[in-house]
Design an enzyme around this catalytic site. Sequence first.
Site, PDB file in Angstrom:
ATOM      1  N   SER A 124       0.901  -1.099   0.127  1.00 15.19           N
ATOM      2  CA  SER A 124       0.107  -0.038  -0.135  1.00 15.19           C
ATOM      3  C   SER A 124       0.861   1.151   0.115  1.00 15.19           C
ATOM      4  CB  SER A 124      -0.775  -0.050   1.268  1.00 15.19           C
ATOM      5  OG  SER A 124       0.018  -0.014   2.377  1.00 15.19           O
ATOM      6  N   TYR A 145      -3.453   1.115  -2.623  1.00  8.13           N
ATOM      7  CA  TYR A 145      -4.454   1.836  -1.808  1.00  8.13           C
ATOM      8  C   TYR A 145      -3.758   2.651  -0.809  1.00  8.13           C
ATOM      9  CZ  TYR A 145      -3.628  -2.277   1.181  1.00  8.13           C
ATOM     10  OH  TYR A 145      -2.999  -3.220   1.746  1.00  8.13           O
TER      11      TYR A 145
END
Length: 139
Positions: free
Chosen positions: A25, A58
């Site tokens: 991430s 993300y």
Amino acid sequence: MLRTMFKSKIHRATVTQADLHYVGSVTIDADLLDAADLLPGELVHIVDITNGARLETYVIEGERGSGVVGINGAAAHLVHPGDLVIIISYAQVSDAEARALRPRVVHVDRDNRVVALGADPAEPVPGSDQARSPQAVTA
């Protein structure tokens, strides 16, 4: 029909850490998330200005006020501490919403502190040596 439109970006952030062994991430200072209207778990594209790499991942919320922009997991092969990146989000909106959408553009300094907010995706960083493309229409 839905259109995928530019929603926000954090422009020219400095990567503060990169670790292959963290869960994949990007960790971003909560102050920057607020400024860019980003939520934990939201899909973002990362463009590395330093080496041209592009990836999507993300968001994980980082400590507020820390300036953290941390690349986690396999992406650490592509993006390294000290690299300049653009973190971009998009929204899927109706045609009418797309025509009214005003993106959030967050300009930061070398310490990833907000120096200017705007809505023009082609606006250069205030006070920098960057220039607007001569072909770009002012938003």
